[in-house]
Design a protein around this motif. Structure first.
Motif, PDB file in Angstrom:
ATOM      1  N   ASN A 197       0.826  -1.218   0.000  1.00 19.29           N
ATOM      2  CA  ASN A 197       0.000   0.000   0.000  1.00 19.29           C
ATOM      3  C   ASN A 197       0.855   1.261   0.000  1.00 19.29           C
ATOM      4  O   ASN A 197       0.331   2.367   0.150  1.00 19.29           O
ATOM      5  CB  ASN A 197      -0.913   0.010   1.240  1.00 19.29           C
ATOM      6  CG  ASN A 197      -2.084  -0.936   1.093  1.00 19.29           C
ATOM      7  OD1 ASN A 197      -2.584  -1.147  -0.009  1.00 19.29           O
ATOM      8  ND2 ASN A 197      -2.513  -1.532   2.198  1.00 19.29           N
ATOM      9  N   MET A 198       2.164   1.107  -0.176  1.00 21.93           N
ATOM     10  CA  MET A 198       3.029   2.287  -0.163  1.00 21.93           C
ATOM     11  C   MET A 198       2.841   3.121  -1.425  1.00 21.93           C
ATOM     12  O   MET A 198       2.281   2.654  -2.438  1.00 21.93           O
ATOM     13  CB  MET A 198       4.496   1.880   0.014  1.00 21.93           C
ATOM     14  CG  MET A 198       5.198   1.432  -1.239  1.00 21.93           C
ATOM     15  SD  MET A 198       6.992   1.241  -1.019  1.00 21.93           S
ATOM     16  CE  MET A 198       7.084  -0.371  -0.260  1.00 21.93           C
ATOM     17  N   ASP A 199       3.333   4.330  -1.368  1.00 19.77           N
ATOM     18  CA  ASP A 199       3.225   5.262  -2.485  1.00 19.77           C
ATOM     19  C   ASP A 199       3.892   4.689  -3.741  1.00 19.77           C
ATOM     20  O   ASP A 199       4.980   4.108  -3.673  1.00 19.77           O
ATOM     21  CB  ASP A 199       3.879   6.591  -2.079  1.00 19.77           C
ATOM     22  CG  ASP A 199       3.855   7.600  -3.205  1.00 19.77           C
ATOM     23  OD1 ASP A 199       4.897   7.791  -3.845  1.00 19.77           O
ATOM     24  OD2 ASP A 199       2.780   8.192  -3.438  1.00 19.77           O
ATOM     25  N   PHE A 200       3.258   4.860  -4.888  1.00 15.92           N
ATOM     26  CA  PHE A 200       3.764   4.315  -6.163  1.00 15.92           C
ATOM     27  C   PHE A 200       5.171   4.811  -6.463  1.00 15.92           C
ATOM     28  O   PHE A 200       6.043   4.040  -6.873  1.00 15.92           O
ATOM     29  CB  PHE A 200       2.813   4.698  -7.299  1.00 15.92           C
ATOM     30  CG  PHE A 200       3.240   4.192  -8.651  1.00 15.92           C
ATOM     31  CD1 PHE A 200       2.835   2.942  -9.106  1.00 15.92           C
ATOM     32  CD2 PHE A 200       4.052   4.967  -9.478  1.00 15.92           C
ATOM     33  CE1 PHE A 200       3.243   2.468 -10.347  1.00 15.92           C
ATOM     34  CE2 PHE A 200       4.463   4.502 -10.718  1.00 15.92           C
ATOM     35  CZ  PHE A 200       4.059   3.247 -11.155  1.00 15.92           C
ATOM     36  N   ASP A 201       5.403   6.122  -6.286  1.00 16.91           N
ATOM     37  CA  ASP A 201       6.715   6.698  -6.610  1.00 16.91           C
ATOM     38  C   ASP A 201       7.813   6.093  -5.750  1.00 16.91           C
ATOM     39  O   ASP A 201       8.930   5.844  -6.229  1.00 16.91           O
ATOM     40  CB  ASP A 201       6.686   8.215  -6.415  1.00 16.91           C
ATOM     41  CG  ASP A 201       5.842   8.908  -7.482  1.00 16.91           C
ATOM     42  OD1 ASP A 201       5.435   8.223  -8.443  1.00 16.91           O
ATOM     43  OD2 ASP A 201       5.597  10.121  -7.354  1.00 16.91           O
ATOM     44  N   ARG A 202       7.503   5.854  -4.481  1.00  9.72           N
ATOM     45  CA  ARG A 202       8.510   5.264  -3.601  1.00  9.72           C
ATOM     46  C   ARG A 202       8.770   3.804  -3.956  1.00  9.72           C
ATOM     47  O   ARG A 202       9.918   3.364  -3.998  1.00  9.72           O
ATOM     48  CB  ARG A 202       8.051   5.361  -2.144  1.00  9.72           C
ATOM     49  CG  ARG A 202       9.063   4.785  -1.160  1.00  9.72           C
ATOM     50  CD  ARG A 202       8.539   4.794   0.253  1.00  9.72           C
ATOM     51  NE  ARG A 202       9.509   4.247   1.173  1.00  9.72           N
ATOM     52  CZ  ARG A 202       9.245   3.900   2.424  1.00  9.72           C
ATOM     53  NH1 ARG A 202       8.022   4.078   2.915  1.00  9.72           N
ATOM     54  NH2 ARG A 202      10.185   3.404   3.204  1.00  9.72           N
ATOM     55  N   ALA A 203       7.712   3.071  -4.232  1.00 15.67           N
ATOM     56  CA  ALA A 203       7.855   1.655  -4.565  1.00 15.67           C
ATOM     57  C   ALA A 203       8.708   1.456  -5.807  1.00 15.67           C
ATOM     58  O   ALA A 203       9.465   0.485  -5.908  1.00 15.67           O
ATOM     59  CB  ALA A 203       6.476   1.024  -4.759  1.00 15.67           C
ATOM     60  N   HIS A 204       8.606   2.383  -6.751  1.00 18.94           N
ATOM     61  CA  HIS A 204       9.313   2.242  -8.023  1.00 18.94           C
ATOM     62  C   HIS A 204      10.518   3.171  -8.144  1.00 18.94           C
ATOM     63  O   HIS A 204      11.069   3.326  -9.242  1.00 18.94           O
ATOM     64  CB  HIS A 204       8.336   2.488  -9.181  1.00 18.94           C
ATOM     65  CG  HIS A 204       7.264   1.446  -9.271  1.00 18.94           C
ATOM     66  ND1 HIS A 204       7.425   0.270  -9.955  1.00 18.94           N
ATOM     67  CD2 HIS A 204       6.013   1.400  -8.736  1.00 18.94           C
ATOM     68  CE1 HIS A 204       6.324  -0.457  -9.864  1.00 18.94           C
ATOM     69  NE2 HIS A 204       5.450   0.204  -9.123  1.00 18.94           N
ATOM     70  N   MET A 205      10.921   3.802  -7.031  1.00 17.27           N
ATOM     71  CA  MET A 205      12.119   4.654  -6.989  1.00 17.27           C
ATOM     72  C   MET A 205      12.080   5.757  -8.048  1.00 17.27           C
ATOM     73  O   MET A 205      13.081   6.040  -8.708  1.00 17.27           O
ATOM     74  CB  MET A 205      13.383   3.811  -7.170  1.00 17.27           C
ATOM     75  CG  MET A 205      13.530   2.670  -6.192  1.00 17.27           C
ATOM     76  SD  MET A 205      15.087   1.777  -6.390  1.00 17.27           S
ATOM     77  CE  MET A 205      14.942   1.195  -8.069  1.00 17.27           C
ATOM     78  N   ILE A 206      10.933   6.384  -8.229  1.00 14.65           N
ATOM     79  CA  ILE A 206      10.792   7.409  -9.262  1.00 14.65           C
ATOM     80  C   ILE A 206      11.484   8.706  -8.851  1.00 14.65           C
ATOM     81  O   ILE A 206      12.163   9.350  -9.651  1.00 14.65           O
ATOM     82  CB  ILE A 206       9.304   7.645  -9.588  1.00 14.65           C
ATOM     83  CG1 ILE A 206       8.737   6.395 -10.274  1.00 14.65           C
ATOM     84  CG2 ILE A 206       9.119   8.878 -10.453  1.00 14.65           C
ATOM     85  CD1 ILE A 206       7.278   6.479 -10.606  1.00 14.65           C
TER      86      ILE A 206
END
Length: 334
Positions: A197-206
């Motif tokens: 449920n973490m933020d998309f940007d954090r999960a994908h290192m954006i």
């Protein structure tokens, strides 16, 4: 005879009564007695203070229980002292790694005294693997055992997010019956569901300033295990009569984080397949072997499998990929 003794005692008493304070303080043993009595008084005072402090804490604790309730007191105490959420743990006895280290069996240094690097091998037969590596506690990396795995193309954060979606049997299986290790992220990831449920940007290192994360969990839901094993096969080098555990271990995270230095308390040696990313390993011999064996540091590349008995080697890991999360899957074997 007794009359003479009595007269002598009376004479001594009269002499003592005639002594002034200055006369008493000038006696040779007076200072020694004064120092001894002072220390004894201080010790007695310290004991009284300690007892008063302990009884004070007990009074506060018992009052808190009656006022707040035992459940809330236990929750607060375990959270503060052991970082354990009593609502998410089946066992409230804290797993103190220091105690596990103290009472672990002594390791024979024969397993590591001649090892100064980790071999990378390929095209090994089952018989050769069994003889040299399977049960000798000799770590090794196999470079060609994942060539036909679908996991190499399909395993990523979104793949596991779909499997462990909210209210799925896979997620409930982990949260109810399996182990979950949030490592350095324990303050924010209480369950595996929090990870997905973490933020998309954090999960994908954006973002360049994303917050690193790294977790591990065991999968003990058989239907999920069956699904995962459609994407990888039993490593070809395992001995024919060897059986892999029905339990899968999955480790996933971003560069910069990994598992701390520790030794495991599991039943068997294991293999761990590096599906994505690069992971640096550090192996350290048991303390009783420091004077004989060397510490080893190496990197496991994507497509490689490390075989290691984590019950006898202390180990830590760190993801060293530049722009990709690390995904590792593994299992024990007998």
């Amino acid at each position: 005879m007794s009359k003479k003794i009595n007269e002598k005692i009376q004479s001594i008493i009269k002499q003592c009564e005639s002594l002034s304070n200055d006369d008493i303080e000038s006696l040779p043993n007076y200072k020694k007695f004064k120092v001894f009595y002072s220390k004894k008084s201080h010790k007695t005072c310290d004991i009284y203070l300690l007892c008063a402090f302990i009884f004070g804490l007990l009074a506060i604790f018992t009052t808190s229980i009656s006022y707040i309730g035992i459940e809330h007191v236990l929750y607060y105490s375990y959270d503060r002292i052991f970082s354990i959420n009593i609502y998410h743990e089946e066992c409230l006895a804290p797993k103190l790694e220091t105690l596990i280290d103290i009472f672990r069996p002594i390791t024979s240094c024969d397993i590591c005294q001649h090892i100064d690097h980790i071999e990378r091998i390929s095209n090994i037969t089952r018989e050769e693997f069994e003889e040299k590596y399977a049960y000798t506690n000799h770590p090794v990396i196999i470079t060609d055992a994942m060539n036909d795995w679908l996991a190499l193309e399909n395993f990523n954060y979104e793949f596991f997010k779909r499997i462990y979606r909210t209210n799925s049997s896979a997620l409930r299986g982990v949260e109810d019956n399996c182990q979950f290790f949030p490592y350095k992220n324990k303050d924010e990831f209480e369950t595996l569901g929090d990870v997905f449920n973490m933020d998309f940007d954090r999960a994908h290192m954006i973002d360049d300033d994303y917050k690193p994360w790294y977790v591990g969990w065991s999968n003990c839901d058989y239907s999920t295990a069956y699904l995962l094993r459609q994407y990888y096969s039993r490593p070809y080098f395992l001995p024919e009569r060897s059986e892999s555990s029905k339990l899968d271990w999955i480790f996933m995270g971003t560069p910069g984080f990994g598992a701390h230095m520790h030794i495991d308390n599991v039943d068997l040696p294991s293999w761990q397949a590096q599906v994505r990313g690069r992971k640096q390993w550090t192996l350290r011999p048991a303390p009783e072997c420091f004077h004989i064996c060397k510490e080893l540091t190496f990197i496991v590349e994507p497509g490689e499998i490390i075989i290691l008995n984590t019950n006898v080697w202390y180990h830590k890991t760190s993801v060293v990929s530049e722009d990709e999360i690390s995904i590792t899957i593994g299992s024990e074997f007998d």
